[in-house]
Structure formats: C-alpha cells, structure tokens
Design a protein around this motif. Structure first.
Motif, mmCIF file in Angstrom:
data_model
loop_
_atom_site.group_PDB
_atom_site.id
_atom_site.type_symbol
_atom_site.label_atom_id
_atom_site.label_comp_id
_atom_site.label_asym_id
_atom_site.label_seq_id
_atom_site.Cartn_x
_atom_site.Cartn_y
_atom_site.Cartn_z
ATOM 1 N N VAL A 63 -2.007 -11.843 0.656
ATOM 2 C CA VAL A 63 -2.631 -12.791 1.569
ATOM 3 C C VAL A 63 -1.756 -14.026 1.677
ATOM 4 N N LYS A 74 -4.789 -15.337 8.427
ATOM 5 C CA LYS A 74 -5.141 -13.919 8.341
ATOM 6 C C LYS A 74 -4.229 -13.020 9.160
ATOM 7 N N TYR A 85 -1.628 -11.604 6.862
ATOM 8 C CA TYR A 85 -1.993 -10.762 5.722
ATOM 9 C C TYR A 85 -1.290 -9.407 5.857
ATOM 10 N N HIS A 96 -1.047 -5.332 3.836
ATOM 11 C CA HIS A 96 -1.442 -4.433 2.751
ATOM 12 C C HIS A 96 -0.382 -3.351 2.606
ATOM 13 N N GLU A 142 -9.419 -14.115 -2.222
ATOM 14 C CA GLU A 142 -9.152 -13.569 -0.893
ATOM 15 C C GLU A 142 -8.254 -12.338 -0.987
ATOM 16 N N PHE A 156 -9.393 -8.671 0.247
ATOM 17 C CA PHE A 156 -8.598 -7.953 1.233
ATOM 18 C C PHE A 156 -8.106 -6.617 0.671
#
Length: 599
Positions: free
Chosen positions: A409, A418, A421, A423, A524, A528
């Motif tokens: 994040v 955001k 962000y 992953h 956060e 996430f």
C-alpha cells in the motif's frame, strides 16, 4: 453561522465543561454547561428552536469560549460561579421565566434551611443563586444529613412551644430532627448547627471540619466514645464533600493559577482566577515568538499582562515553573500535591486544549498544513533524512501455505493513495515461508520501479519484526538501493519499531500521530492483502472443468451452471438445450471438448 463560529464548533472537545457566548462587543451574553461540549454547543446552531428567545440569543453570538473540567459534577459548580460573576443577560431569559434557585436560612427562632426561588426583604439570609436545581437539592441533602435541623413549617415561637401545642413527627423518630418543637433541643445548640451550615454555604468547610474534629478528640479523651463516633461520621462526611471537586476547593483560596505550553511559533498561557476556593475567571492567550525567548521570560510577560488587564491583586500565584520575574508581596508556588496541584492540572488541560484547537482551526482551513506537520513528526520520531511524503508498506498473506500473496500500500502526504496500491502473487516460494515471500515481493516491486524510472519512496515499512525486515533489506542490497531509502519494521505485539542491523526496538508514544500513521499503513496493507487473498482462494475453489474449454469464458460458465447446476448435467443435456443458453458456436466447442476427452 459564519465560518469563524463553524471552525470553533468543529474543534470543540467532547468533554464536560462550561461554554460562554459573546456578542459583537465582546460581552458574555450566555453561560451554559454540558456533559459533552461539542454536542451541546453544536445543537444551538443545527437544531430549529421553537423558543424565540433562543433564536435571538443564537443570532447575537459572535464568539464562543469554553472551560473544560474533570467531571460532569464540576460543570454545575463552574457554571454557577461564572453566572454569579458575569450575570449574562440571556441566562435568566432562557430558563422559561424561572429565576435561579437559592438556599435560604429563614429569619426564625429555629431557622429552616431550604430551597427558594424568591428573594424577599425579610431579614432571612440567602445563598446563591445556583444554576441547577439538582445540585441545590444535593447540597441540602448533605446539610440535613450532617446537621439534624427541622424541615417543618410550624411557627416555633418560645410561647407556643411552652404551651405544648406541638408533637414530634416522623423526622424526630428517624433522628433527622432533635425535636425543638417540644423543647427537646436547646435554642443555643440549634443555632450552633445553623452557624456551621452558614460556613459551609460560604465555602468555609475547613472551619466546620476542624471544629468537629477538635470536639471529637475531646470526647474521645473523656471516653465518651459513642458521641465521639457520631462526630467522626460528620467529619468524614465533610471531608468527602471537600474532596469531590477541583472547581470548588474546601480551602478558601484567593490565588491565581497559570499554566504554559508552546510550539515553534507561539507560547500559550492559561490563567485561572480562584476566589474563595472557586474558579470565577478563565482566560487563555498567546504570544507570537519573535526570537528564541525562554519560557520563563514569556510566562513572566503573561503574568504581568493579566495583572494589568484584570486588576488581579493575588498574593499567591501557582505556576508550573518559576517565571523570570519578581513581584513585591507575591509568592510563586509550584505545588506537588493537594488542591493547588489539581488546579494547576486543570489549567494545564485548558492551555493544551487551546493549543490543539488553534492547530485544528488552521488545519481545517489548510488541510495540507496538517499533513506536513504529521510528516515532520514522523521524520523527527524515526530520525529520517528526508520528509516521508511517499511511504510504502508490505504485508504477506497465506493460510497454511495456500495461495501465498503479498500487498503493497502507498501513502502520499500521509494519506492512502489507493490507485498506487499493488498486490503480488508469489511465484518463487512454496509453503508458508514469510521471509522468502518478503524477499521476493520487495525485489519485484523496486526492480520494476527502477526499470520504469519511477521515483522511489522516502520510507518503506515492513509489517513484521526483525526477520521480515532483514529479508527486505537483502533485496534492497541486491538492487543497490540499501541505505538510499529508509526502511523500518513494525511488529504487531507491542508496536515495536525495528531498524536494520539494530536489535533494540524503538517504542513510540501510544498517542503519537507518527505511530497512528504507521499503524494505519500496517492495517491498510493487512486489509488489502487479506481481501486479495480471499479473492484468490475463492477463485481456486470455484474452478470447474469448463475452465479448460478454450473459448468458454466466465460469463458463459456462469450461465451454464445457473441453468444446469453441474458439469455432469451439461454433458447429458441435448444440443438444443445448450444452444438456447450459449448458442451454436459455443455448444460445438463444448461438445468437441467432451468428445475429445472421452476418445
């Protein structure tokens, strides 16, 4: 309501206290109390008021000030003190035409002590007015419990008592009255009790308790233990009453109390004026710093300003430290305990709240100012070389080694960004190896940023202890950016902050904004990461044989399963039944797949 009042109301604390409304001439027009200052003051400007008097009051408000206290009970006493001192014009008008209650000691042979709303010229003695009926009743209950005086309205003249016109009532039988109506209590004894009640109502409870204590000791020496124990119970009642409040002290203080706070640009000084043990004035002001003035000098300037402005002649001044000044006939005191220490703590609470309110007002007008302030605090607390305008935090997620993923994040100017962000599906790690996972995703993240020539963050936060932090540092070393980007780890158990190659953690204040930002980052990243991990698990759990058919997407699969419920039923269905759902072309693909599989 103008922007100035909106800013004040927005930043009022949710604490008990008293508020004062000022008109355009700077005169107090209303004093009120509240269990929750923010909620109560806000209601004046957000509710529709049926009373025209209230609407008139609200229309004349140009400024709002308030004093916070420790307890809800203190708000009653403080409100009463302020109303008696300033007599604001709208206080009585907004009480439904009722005057404030007072306590009266009737001008009678055996004086009654009771609540009244009418002050008459009848030579009775009146105390008050008080701003709240329950507080008056509580005080009267305390008085009647301490001293057994009559509550009846009989005309107890010596002649009528001598004639035997009266009989004792229930109050006598439950020992709340000693029966003066039938001559069982001497007039002198009754008047002594009334005199003690007068001292209590004046605030001189020490005189009463000292007198009771001396008599108790005297009776104990004479071995009259039953009577001594009765006086002991009275003494303890008074002491308990004295220790309840910091707003009114049992000691008849006439003192000034000052507290001090400061920031880079200003010094803040709070002043409380205590008269006969009661706070009757509170004022907070600030000095803009021009040079690097010492706090002792600034406090001295503040004391001189107050004494000149308000005409204070106090001979004793309570301070948090000795000012750089001397006043003839005035003693400066730094209390360590007792009532004066409580008053100093109360003053300190008010000066700190003033400082917080000022910061919040400025930041509400310029939100970026708050972000910069918090980032400077993080830079100072973590000893960073650069202001951390760009922070990134990593967290790993897996359950028993399945579907290992990681989340990154990004916070910019102290707030979540955001759209930045990211992953990661872990590629090179099998099983629940948190260190190797951290090593991989940190390397992948910053290798890509370097290849794309994207600006690197000023601070990297790793969710974990020394092990995860060391793994992340290994990746930074391989990339050649170790030491160029600050990196820390935050452990969950005690919120320890770890630095690379340092086994001793840093512990930030639990209330510091730096720690709150780091916790927000960590939470956060965890949220996430967990969300992505759940999605990955869900996808793996809903895979079916239809996923292997080229040309059959998620929507086609959903329609087929909705209609036929299972792959087996799709196989058994006729071509016409399948065509109704997905058409001829996709029906042919499905049939060909199952035919090839069975051949």
């Amino acid at each position: 309501m103008n922007d100035y009042l909106k800013n004040i109301i927005q930043n009022i604390p949710e604490k008990p206290g008293c508020y004062q409304y000022y008109d355009d001439k700077g005169v107090i027009i209303y004093v009120g109390k509240a269990k929750n200052l923010k909620k109560r003051v806000g209601q004046y400007f957000t509710k529709r008021h049926d009373s025209p008097k209230t609407r008139i009051l609200v229309s004349k408000i140009r400024d709002i000030k308030y004093i916070i206290v420790d307890t809800e009970a203190d708000t009653l006493l403080l409100e009463n003190n302020l109303i008696k001192e300033f007599q604001p014009r709208y206080n009585v008008m907004l009480k439904d035409d009722k005057s404030y209650p007072s306590i009266v000691i009737r001008n009678e042979y055996y004086p009654r002590v009771e609540l009244t709303r009418k002050i008459l010229k009848d030579k009775s003695q009146y105390f008050g007015p008080y701003s709240n009926v329950p507080s008056v009743k509580t005080l009267l209950e305390f008085i009647h419990k301490l001293f057994p005086i009559r509550t009846c309205s009989l005309n107890l003249t010596p002649e009528k008592i001598a004639e035997g016109k009266y009989k004792v009532c229930l109050e006598y039988h439950i020992k709340r009255c000693l029966g003066p109506c039938v001559g069982l209590q001497a007039t002198e004894d009754y008047i002594k009790n009334v005199d003690s009640i007068k001292e209590i109502l004046k605030g001189n409870t020490n005189l009463v308790s000292d007198d009771i204590y001396a008599k108790m000791l005297e009776l104990a020496e004479q071995q009259q233990f039953e009577e001594a124990n009765r006086l002991k119970e009275k003494y303890l009642l008074i002491e308990n009453f004295k220790n309840k409040s910091t707003v009114v002290s049992s000691i008849k203080y006439n003192i000034d109390v000052y507290s001090y706070d400061e920031d880079e640009n200003a010094a803040y000084i709070n002043y409380l004026n205590v008269h006969n043990g009661a706070i009757i004035q509170a004022y907070t002001f600030e000095y803009r710093k021009r040079l690097d003035e010492a706090k002792e000098e600034l406090l001295g300037l503040g004391i001189l300003e107050v004494r000149e402005r308000f005409g204070s002649k106090a001979k004793e001044i309570v301070v948090p430290f000795y000012p750089d000044m001397a006043l003839e006939g005035v003693e400066f005191v730094i209390p360590q305990r007792g009532d004066k220490k409580k008053l100093l703590i109360l003053s300190t609470q008010n000066v700190r709240q003033y400082k917080i309110d000022k910061i919040k007002k400025a930041e509400s007008l310029n939100p970026e100012q708050r972000s910069v302030r918090i980032l400077k605090e993080i830079q100072k607390d973590l000893n960073l070389k650069e202001l951390p305008t760009h922070i990134e935090c990593f967290d790993n997620s897996n359950i028993q080694g399945t579907n290992p993923v990681s989340a990154c994040v990004v916070f910019k100017m102290g707030k979540p960004s955001k759209k930045d962000y990211r992953h990661f599906n872990v590629k090179t790690v099998e099983g629940p190896d948190d260190f190797s996972t951290m090593r991989e995703v940190v390397y992948r993240r910053y290798k890509r940023m370097m290849d794309e020539e994207t600006p690197l963050p000023q601070l990297i936060v790793i969710d974990g202890g020394k092990g995860q932090l060391s793994a992340a540092c290994e990746s930074l070393k391989i990339l050649g950016i170790y030491g160029k980007v600050a990196i820390v780890g935050i452990a969950k158990r005690l919120e320890e902050i770890y630095y690379p190659e340092d086994s001793i953690p840093l512990y930030l204040d639990k209330n510091s904004e730096s720690l709150k930002v780091l916790q927000h980052l960590r939470d956060e990243a965890h949220r996430f990461g967990i969300t992505f991990h759940r999605n990955q698990r869900s996808k793996s759990q809903v895979k079916s044989e239809l996923d292997n058919i080229k040309g059959i997407g998620d929507e086609t699969k959903r329609l087929l399963l909705k209609e036929f419920r299972s792959v087996k039923r799709i196989k058994l269905a006729s071509d016409e039944e399948v065509e109704k759902i997905v058409g001829k072309h996709k029906t042919a693909l499905i049939r060909k797949y199952f035919e090839d599989k069975n051949s």
